[in-house]
Design a protein around this motif. Structure first.
Motif, PDB file in Angstrom:
ATOM      1  N   THR A   1      61.660  54.823  70.554  1.00 37.86           N
ATOM      2  CA  THR A   1      62.709  55.925  70.506  1.00 37.86           C
ATOM      3  C   THR A   1      63.267  56.142  71.947  1.00 37.86           C
ATOM      4  N   LYS A   2      62.152  55.650  72.870  1.00 37.31           N
ATOM      5  CA  LYS A   2      62.885  55.286  74.316  1.00 37.31           C
ATOM      6  C   LYS A   2      63.856  54.625  74.559  1.00 37.31           C
ATOM      7  N   ASP A   3      63.550  53.379  73.649  1.00 39.11           N
ATOM      8  CA  ASP A   3      64.943  52.435  74.028  1.00 39.11           C
ATOM      9  C   ASP A   3      66.052  52.533  72.862  1.00 39.11           C
ATOM     10  N   ARG A   4      66.100  53.560  72.059  1.00 44.89           N
ATOM     11  CA  ARG A   4      66.817  53.646  70.968  1.00 44.89           C
ATOM     12  C   ARG A   4      68.433  53.109  71.221  1.00 44.89           C
ATOM     13  N   ASP A   5      69.011  53.584  72.277  1.00 43.42           N
ATOM     14  CA  ASP A   5      70.360  53.342  72.743  1.00 43.42           C
ATOM     15  C   ASP A   5      70.571  51.683  73.080  1.00 43.42           C
ATOM     16  N   ALA A   6      69.669  51.125  73.624  1.00 41.20           N
ATOM     17  CA  ALA A   6      69.460  49.655  73.761  1.00 41.20           C
ATOM     18  C   ALA A   6      69.438  49.170  72.543  1.00 41.20           C
ATOM     19  N   LEU A   7      68.521  49.515  71.743  1.00 37.67           N
ATOM     20  CA  LEU A   7      68.470  48.817  70.468  1.00 37.67           C
ATOM     21  C   LEU A   7      69.502  48.979  69.498  1.00 37.67           C
ATOM     22  N   LEU A   8      70.293  49.964  69.777  1.00 37.08           N
ATOM     23  CA  LEU A   8      71.649  50.232  68.844  1.00 37.08           C
ATOM     24  C   LEU A   8      72.956  49.649  69.531  1.00 37.08           C
ATOM     25  N   ALA A   9      72.619  49.055  70.700  1.00 37.61           N
ATOM     26  CA  ALA A   9      73.975  48.997  71.532  1.00 37.61           C
ATOM     27  C   ALA A   9      74.743  47.654  70.775  1.00 37.61           C
ATOM     28  N   PHE A  10      74.220  46.960  69.820  1.00 36.78           N
ATOM     29  CA  PHE A  10      74.823  45.901  68.889  1.00 36.78           C
ATOM     30  C   PHE A  10      76.215  46.667  68.405  1.00 36.78           C
ATOM     31  N   TYR A  11      76.058  48.056  67.819  1.00 37.67           N
ATOM     32  CA  TYR A  11      76.907  48.597  67.086  1.00 37.67           C
ATOM     33  C   TYR A  11      78.281  49.253  68.300  1.00 37.67           C
ATOM     34  N   ASP A  12      77.950  48.972  69.487  1.00 39.20           N
ATOM     35  CA  ASP A  12      78.750  49.245  70.387  1.00 39.20           C
ATOM     36  C   ASP A  12      80.210  48.412  70.578  1.00 39.20           C
ATOM     37  N   PHE A  13      79.803  47.254  70.157  1.00 37.93           N
ATOM     38  CA  PHE A  13      80.911  46.063  69.998  1.00 37.93           C
ATOM     39  C   PHE A  13      81.740  45.880  68.803  1.00 37.93           C
ATOM     40  N   ARG A  14      82.931  45.233  68.880  1.00 32.98           N
ATOM     41  CA  ARG A  14      83.903  44.955  67.998  1.00 32.98           C
ATOM     42  C   ARG A  14      83.029  44.342  66.938  1.00 32.98           C
ATOM     43  N   PRO A  15      83.420  44.414  65.765  1.00 31.69           N
ATOM     44  CA  PRO A  15      82.787  43.725  64.438  1.00 31.69           C
ATOM     45  C   PRO A  15      82.881  42.307  64.476  1.00 31.69           C
ATOM     46  N   SER A  16      84.381  41.692  65.152  1.00 29.92           N
ATOM     47  CA  SER A  16      84.644  40.387  65.271  1.00 29.92           C
ATOM     48  C   SER A  16      83.453  39.644  65.979  1.00 29.92           C
ATOM     49  N   THR A  17      83.049  40.411  67.292  1.00 26.59           N
ATOM     50  CA  THR A  17      81.847  39.941  68.415  1.00 26.59           C
ATOM     51  C   THR A  17      80.617  40.127  67.481  1.00 26.59           C
ATOM     52  N   GLY A  18      80.418  40.741  66.700  1.00 20.02           N
ATOM     53  CA  GLY A  18      78.851  41.069  66.120  1.00 20.02           C
ATOM     54  C   GLY A  18      78.297  39.901  65.365  1.00 20.02           C
ATOM     55  N   SER A  19      78.959  38.831  64.899  1.00 20.65           N
ATOM     56  CA  SER A  19      78.513  37.878  64.197  1.00 20.65           C
ATOM     57  C   SER A  19      78.796  36.367  64.780  1.00 20.65           C
ATOM     58  N   ILE A  20      78.319  36.341  65.924  1.00 16.82           N
ATOM     59  CA  ILE A  20      78.432  35.225  66.727  1.00 16.82           C
ATOM     60  C   ILE A  20      77.213  34.019  66.261  1.00 16.82           C
ATOM     61  N   CYS A  21      77.762  32.970  65.923  1.00 18.75           N
ATOM     62  CA  CYS A  21      76.731  31.895  65.539  1.00 18.75           C
ATOM     63  C   CYS A  21      76.235  31.100  66.736  1.00 18.75           C
ATOM     64  N   VAL A  22      75.154  31.163  66.799  1.00 19.98           N
ATOM     65  CA  VAL A  22      74.385  30.587  68.226  1.00 19.98           C
ATOM     66  C   VAL A  22      73.969  29.113  67.587  1.00 19.98           C
ATOM     67  N   ARG A  23      74.288  28.044  68.304  1.00 15.83           N
ATOM     68  CA  ARG A  23      73.911  26.561  67.962  1.00 15.83           C
ATOM     69  C   ARG A  23      72.840  26.399  68.624  1.00 15.83           C
ATOM     70  N   GLN A  24      71.843  25.812  68.276  1.00 18.59           N
ATOM     71  CA  GLN A  24      70.463  25.615  68.862  1.00 18.59           C
ATOM     72  C   GLN A  24      70.450  24.012  68.657  1.00 18.59           C
ATOM     73  N   THR A  25      70.060  23.281  69.702  1.00 20.52           N
ATOM     74  CA  THR A  25      69.641  21.916  69.695  1.00 20.52           C
ATOM     75  C   THR A  25      68.499  21.674  69.159  1.00 20.52           C
ATOM     76  N   PRO A  26      68.350  20.768  68.080  1.00 25.00           N
ATOM     77  CA  PRO A  26      66.979  20.343  67.745  1.00 25.00           C
ATOM     78  C   PRO A  26      66.308  19.535  68.563  1.00 25.00           C
ATOM     79  N   LEU A  27      65.201  19.540  68.563  1.00 29.28           N
ATOM     80  CA  LEU A  27      64.152  18.903  69.464  1.00 29.28           C
ATOM     81  C   LEU A  27      64.605  17.463  69.425  1.00 29.28           C
ATOM     82  N   LYS A  28      64.836  16.729  68.225  1.00 29.99           N
ATOM     83  CA  LYS A  28      65.126  15.189  68.294  1.00 29.99           C
ATOM     84  C   LYS A  28      66.242  14.928  69.083  1.00 29.99           C
ATOM     85  N   ALA A  29      67.270  15.807  68.793  1.00 29.98           N
ATOM     86  CA  ALA A  29      68.581  15.716  69.700  1.00 29.98           C
ATOM     87  C   ALA A  29      68.396  15.434  71.273  1.00 29.98           C
TER      88      ALA A  29
END
Length: 74
Positions: free
Chosen positions: A31-59
């Motif tokens: 409850t104390k951190d509610r604003d930080a937890l819900l900050a996701f909703y303050d961004f435009r919908p197009s920036t809300g679903s960013i695909c993050v690429r992670q390099t596998p260990l073998k690479a």
């Protein structure tokens, strides 16, 4: 996951009502951190679903890991 911030606030309040008696300190912390937890909703919908690429260990090869071993003179 809620579609809008308004829906997220309603769900958050329902969560607080449901779990505050059993997990008082955890709910208090969230409850104390509610604003930080819900900050996701303050961004435009197009920036809300960013695909993050992670390099596998073998690479992540070490530069000398694939080099053939040279015979050692004893």
């Amino acid at each position: 996951m809620a579609e809008t911030k308004k829906d997220a606030l309603v769900a958050f309040d329902a969560f607080v009502e449901t779990w505050s008696l059993k997990y008082e300190k955890a709910v208090e912390c969230l409850t104390k951190d509610r604003d930080a937890l819900l900050a996701f909703y303050d961004f435009r919908p197009s920036t809300g679903s960013i695909c993050v690429r992670q390099t596998p260990l073998k690479a992540r090869s070490r530069p000398f890991a694939t080099a053939p071993c040279a015979p050692r003179d004893v």
